[in-house]
Scaffold this motif. Structure first.
Motif, PDB file in Angstrom:
ATOM      1  N   VAL A 118       0.855  -1.186   0.000  1.00 29.90           N
ATOM      2  CA  VAL A 118       0.000   0.000   0.000  1.00 29.90           C
ATOM      3  C   VAL A 118       0.892   1.237   0.000  1.00 29.90           C
ATOM      4  N   ALA A 119       0.780   2.070  -1.021  1.00 24.81           N
ATOM      5  CA  ALA A 119       1.625   3.260  -1.150  1.00 24.81           C
ATOM      6  C   ALA A 119       1.249   4.289  -0.093  1.00 24.81           C
ATOM      7  N   GLU A 120       2.256   4.820   0.593  1.00 22.77           N
ATOM      8  CA  GLU A 120       2.008   5.838   1.606  1.00 22.77           C
ATOM      9  C   GLU A 120       2.428   7.228   1.133  1.00 22.77           C
ATOM     10  N   ASN A 121       3.696   7.399   0.776  1.00 24.82           N
ATOM     11  CA  ASN A 121       4.177   8.714   0.352  1.00 24.82           C
ATOM     12  C   ASN A 121       5.460   8.574  -0.461  1.00 24.82           C
ATOM     13  N   PRO A 122       5.703   9.509  -1.379  1.00 23.44           N
ATOM     14  CA  PRO A 122       6.945   9.464  -2.157  1.00 23.44           C
ATOM     15  C   PRO A 122       8.133   9.881  -1.295  1.00 23.44           C
ATOM     16  N   THR A 123       9.337   9.465  -1.707  1.00 23.71           N
ATOM     17  CA  THR A 123      10.563   9.859  -1.016  1.00 23.71           C
ATOM     18  C   THR A 123      11.298  10.877  -1.886  1.00 23.71           C
ATOM     19  N   GLU A 124      12.426  11.353  -1.399  1.00 22.08           N
ATOM     20  CA  GLU A 124      13.204  12.338  -2.153  1.00 22.08           C
ATOM     21  C   GLU A 124      13.876  11.713  -3.371  1.00 22.08           C
ATOM     22  N   MET A 125      14.131  10.401  -3.332  1.00 21.44           N
ATOM     23  CA  MET A 125      14.758   9.727  -4.460  1.00 21.44           C
ATOM     24  C   MET A 125      13.778   9.630  -5.621  1.00 21.44           C
ATOM     25  N   ALA A 126      14.242   9.912  -6.814  1.00 22.41           N
ATOM     26  CA  ALA A 126      13.376   9.824  -7.995  1.00 22.41           C
ATOM     27  C   ALA A 126      12.818   8.410  -8.125  1.00 22.41           C
ATOM     28  N   GLY A 127      11.490   8.299  -8.202  1.00 26.44           N
ATOM     29  CA  GLY A 127      10.843   7.001  -8.312  1.00 26.44           C
ATOM     30  C   GLY A 127      10.711   6.269  -6.989  1.00 26.44           C
ATOM     31  N   GLY A 128      11.107   6.908  -5.911  1.00 27.60           N
ATOM     32  CA  GLY A 128      11.054   6.265  -4.596  1.00 27.60           C
ATOM     33  C   GLY A 128       9.741   6.500  -3.874  1.00 27.60           C
ATOM     34  N   TRP A 129       9.240   5.440  -3.218  1.00 27.07           N
ATOM     35  CA  TRP A 129       8.022   5.530  -2.415  1.00 27.07           C
ATOM     36  C   TRP A 129       8.194   4.714  -1.141  1.00 27.07           C
ATOM     37  N   VAL A 130       7.412   5.080  -0.140  1.00 30.17           N
ATOM     38  CA  VAL A 130       7.297   4.268   1.064  1.00 30.17           C
ATOM     39  C   VAL A 130       6.010   3.456   0.955  1.00 30.17           C
ATOM     40  N   PHE A 131       6.126   2.141   1.182  1.00 36.64           N
ATOM     41  CA  PHE A 131       4.979   1.242   1.114  1.00 36.64           C
ATOM     42  C   PHE A 131       4.788   0.527   2.445  1.00 36.64           C
ATOM     43  N   ARG A 132       3.529   0.231   2.758  1.00 32.16           N
ATOM     44  CA  ARG A 132       3.200  -0.636   3.895  1.00 32.16           C
ATOM     45  C   ARG A 132       2.809  -1.997   3.326  1.00 32.16           C
ATOM     46  N   LEU A 133       3.476  -3.045   3.793  1.00 33.32           N
ATOM     47  CA  LEU A 133       3.207  -4.382   3.273  1.00 33.32           C
ATOM     48  C   LEU A 133       2.136  -5.080   4.105  1.00 33.32           C
ATOM     49  N   GLU A 134       1.264  -5.814   3.429  1.00 31.14           N
ATOM     50  CA  GLU A 134       0.234  -6.625   4.083  1.00 31.14           C
ATOM     51  C   GLU A 134       0.403  -8.072   3.636  1.00 31.14           C
ATOM     52  N   TYR A 135       0.472  -8.983   4.586  1.00 31.47           N
ATOM     53  CA  TYR A 135       0.744 -10.397   4.249  1.00 31.47           C
ATOM     54  C   TYR A 135       0.476 -11.250   5.489  1.00 31.47           C
ATOM     55  N   GLU A 136       0.519 -12.562   5.284  1.00 29.20           N
ATOM     56  CA  GLU A 136       0.453 -13.508   6.398  1.00 29.20           C
ATOM     57  C   GLU A 136       1.676 -14.413   6.324  1.00 29.20           C
ATOM     58  N   GLY A 137       2.217 -14.786   7.484  1.00 25.22           N
ATOM     59  CA  GLY A 137       3.382 -15.661   7.515  1.00 25.22           C
ATOM     60  C   GLY A 137       4.674 -14.881   7.570  1.00 25.22           C
ATOM     61  N   ASP A 138       5.748 -15.471   7.038  1.00 28.51           N
ATOM     62  CA  ASP A 138       7.079 -14.881   7.078  1.00 28.51           C
ATOM     63  C   ASP A 138       7.339 -14.107   5.792  1.00 28.51           C
ATOM     64  N   VAL A 139       7.645 -12.821   5.916  1.00 22.41           N
ATOM     65  CA  VAL A 139       7.771 -11.979   4.735  1.00 22.41           C
ATOM     66  C   VAL A 139       8.999 -12.350   3.895  1.00 22.41           C
ATOM     67  N   GLU A 140      10.106 -12.752   4.535  1.00 24.82           N
ATOM     68  CA  GLU A 140      11.299 -13.116   3.770  1.00 24.82           C
ATOM     69  C   GLU A 140      11.038 -14.373   2.922  1.00 24.82           C
ATOM     70  N   THR A 141      10.231 -15.290   3.453  1.00 21.09           N
ATOM     71  CA  THR A 141       9.862 -16.481   2.674  1.00 21.09           C
ATOM     72  C   THR A 141       9.058 -16.078   1.450  1.00 21.09           C
ATOM     73  N   LEU A 142       8.162 -15.100   1.625  1.00 15.38           N
ATOM     74  CA  LEU A 142       7.374 -14.596   0.499  1.00 15.38           C
ATOM     75  C   LEU A 142       8.264 -13.924  -0.538  1.00 15.38           C
ATOM     76  N   PHE A 143       9.223 -13.124  -0.061  1.00 17.03           N
ATOM     77  CA  PHE A 143      10.144 -12.476  -0.998  1.00 17.03           C
ATOM     78  C   PHE A 143      10.894 -13.525  -1.821  1.00 17.03           C
ATOM     79  N   SER A 144      11.379 -14.566  -1.160  1.00 18.58           N
ATOM     80  CA  SER A 144      12.150 -15.604  -1.854  1.00 18.58           C
ATOM     81  C   SER A 144      11.311 -16.305  -2.917  1.00 18.58           C
ATOM     82  N   ARG A 145      10.031 -16.473  -2.628  1.00 19.73           N
ATOM     83  CA  ARG A 145       9.154 -17.203  -3.552  1.00 19.73           C
ATOM     84  C   ARG A 145       8.572 -16.313  -4.641  1.00 19.73           C
ATOM     85  N   LEU A 146       8.210 -15.071  -4.294  1.00 18.11           N
ATOM     86  CA  LEU A 146       7.537 -14.192  -5.238  1.00 18.11           C
ATOM     87  C   LEU A 146       8.483 -13.219  -5.944  1.00 18.11           C
ATOM     88  N   GLY A 147       9.641 -12.976  -5.359  1.00 22.20           N
ATOM     89  CA  GLY A 147      10.546 -11.975  -5.897  1.00 22.20           C
ATOM     90  C   GLY A 147      11.608 -12.543  -6.820  1.00 22.20           C
TER      91      GLY A 147
END
Length: 342
Positions: A118-147
Motif C-alpha cells: 500500500v503506497a504511503e508517500n513518495p521519497t526524495e529519491m526519484a521514483g522512490g516511495w514508502v509502502f506498507r506491506l500486508e501479508y500472512e506468515g514470514d515476509v522473507e519467505t514470500l520475498f524468496s518465492r515471489l521476488g
C-alpha cells in the motif's frame, strides 16, 4: 572537485554480462597504492599476495529477492517494486516502475494477493516511495518465492543460477545488490588463505542502490550518499583492534567493507560490537583510519566507488590502472575482474 575528473572511456563489450564458470579464474590486477606499479594475475593466485597475519574482512550480506512484479489492484496495470530497505512496522522504502502510476493509497498485489503493498508517500529519491506491506506468515519467505534477483541495469543477460550473484559466505539477508568483490572467492580459496596464516573476519553491510547510483551533481562535495545498515560483532571488532595494535594489515574485501570499517573507526568508541546506518562518502582527501589494503572490482565512470578507490590511492594511479585494464580486455563491473590495491 569536479565529477568529470572521474570519467573514463569503457567499451560496452567489456561490461561482463555473465559470471565466469570458475569464480577464481577471473583476472586480478595488483596495484601499488603509492607507486602505481601494476601486475597482472588471476584471483586464484590471491594467497601469494597475502602475508601471514593479514586480517581479511568480508561482507557476509546476502542479496534479497527484492524485485517484485505485481499489478495495481484498481486497474490491473503492471508495476515493479524494488525493495531498498525496511523502515519498521512492515513499512519499506522502494523504487517503483512506472512511478507515475502510483499515488497515495495505491494497492499493488503480488502472487494472487499473498502479498500487498500500500503506497504511503513518495521519497526524495526519484521514483522512490514508502509502502506498507500486508501479508500472512514470514515476509522473507514470500520475498524468496515471489521476488526476483535485482541485477544491475547494465546486466542484460538472464542469470541461470541466482547463487552466482551471492558470495559463497553470504548469510545475512538484506542487500539490494551483491557485495561483488566477494564473488571471486570459493570456500577452497578461503581455506588456502587460512592455511597461509591469514585471519578472516566477517561484518555485515546491507548494500543499497544508493552506492551505485550515478553522481548527479557537478561538484563531488555536494553529493549525498544513501544510508545503509551495518553490523559488527564483538569478536570481529576484537580481531580488528588486535591486528591494528600489532601492526598487521587489515584488508577489506569490497568497498562495502571499506565503508563499514571506516565508519566504525571514526566513531568515538572505536571498534566494539555495534550496528547502525552509515552514509559515509569517501573521496580524495579522505584519511583512512583502518584499511591498509583492499580487494575490489572495476567500477562505473563517475561513481562514488571510483572516487573511493581514488582516495585510497590517487586519482591518476587509478585512472591509469583502469586504462590498462581496458587495453588488456579486463571484464568490468559486477561479474567482472578484480583489483588488489596494496
Amino acid at each position: 572537485m569536479d565529477v568529470s575528473l572521474f570519467d573514463y572511456d569503457l567499451p560496452n563489450e567489456l561490461i561482463a554480462q555473465t559470471p565466469i564458470e570458475d569464480r577464481t579464474s577471473s583476472k586480478l590486477m595488483v596495484v601499488g597504492k603509492k607507486t602505481g606499479e601494476r601486475k597482472d594475475s588471476t584471483f586464484a593466485e590471491l594467497p601469494s599476495f597475502l602475508q601471514a597475519g593479514d586480517l581479511l574482512i568480508l561482507n557476509n550480506s546476502r542479496v534479497r529477492h527484492a524485485r517484485l512484479l505485481g499489478i495495481k489492484e484498481e486497474t490491473g496495470a503492471k508495476i515493479e517494486l524494488l525493495l531498498l530497505k525496511p523502515l519498521g512496522s512492515d513499512r519499506w522504502e522502494a523504487l517503483v516502475k512506472p512511478a507515475k502510476r502510483v499515488k497515495p493509497d495505491t494497492i499493488i498485489s503480488f502472487g494472487d494477493g499473498e502479498l500487498k503493498a500500500v503506497a504511503e508517500n513518495p521519497t526524495e529519491m526519484a521514483g522512490g516511495w514508502v509502502f506498507r506491506l500486508e501479508y500472512e506468515g514470514d515476509v522473507e519467505t514470500l520475498f524468496s518465492r515471489l521476488g526476483e534477483m535485482p541485477l544491475p541495469p547494465y546486466i542484460r543477460e538472464r542469470l541461470e543460477d541466482d547463487e552466482r550473484y551471492q558470495t559463497v559466505y553470504s548469510r545475512e539477508v538484506g542487500s539490494a545488490a551483491a557485495p561483488t568483490a566477494g564473488l571471486h572467492f570459493t570456500k577452497e580459496l578461503l581455506d588456502k588463505c587460512k592455511a597461509k596464516g591469514v585471519e578472516i573476519g566477517y561484518l555485515t553491510l546491507h548494500v543499497g542502490l544508493g552506492t551505485f547510483r550515478p553522481v548527479s551533481v557537478e561538484n563531488v562535495e555536494n553529493h549525498t550518499m544513501h544510508a545503509e545498515y551495518y553490523e559488527l560483532s564483538a569478536e570481529v571488532a576484537s580481531q580488528i583492534k588486535k591486528a591494528k595494535d600489532e601492526g598487521r594489515r587489515v584488508i577489506a574485501v569490497g568497498t562495502t567493507s571499506v565503508r563499514t570499517l571506516e565508519t566504525i573507526a571514526n566513531q568515538p568508541a572505536g571498534f566494539r560490537e555495534t550496528s547502525g546506518w552509515t552514509d559515509i562518502f569517501i573521496y580524495p582527501g579522505y584519511r583512512f583510519q583502518v584499511v591498509d589494503a583492499m580487494i575490489t572490482n572495476f567500477h562505473l565512470p563517475k561513481s562514488t566507488l571510483l572516487m573511493l578507490v581514488s582516495a585510497f590511492s590517487t586519482r591518476n594511479i587509478m585512472l591509469q590502472a583502469y586504462k590498462t585494464a581496458v587495453d588488456k580486455g579486463y571484464r568490468f563491473f559486477s561479474f567482472g575482474d578484480a583489483m588488489f590495491i596494496q
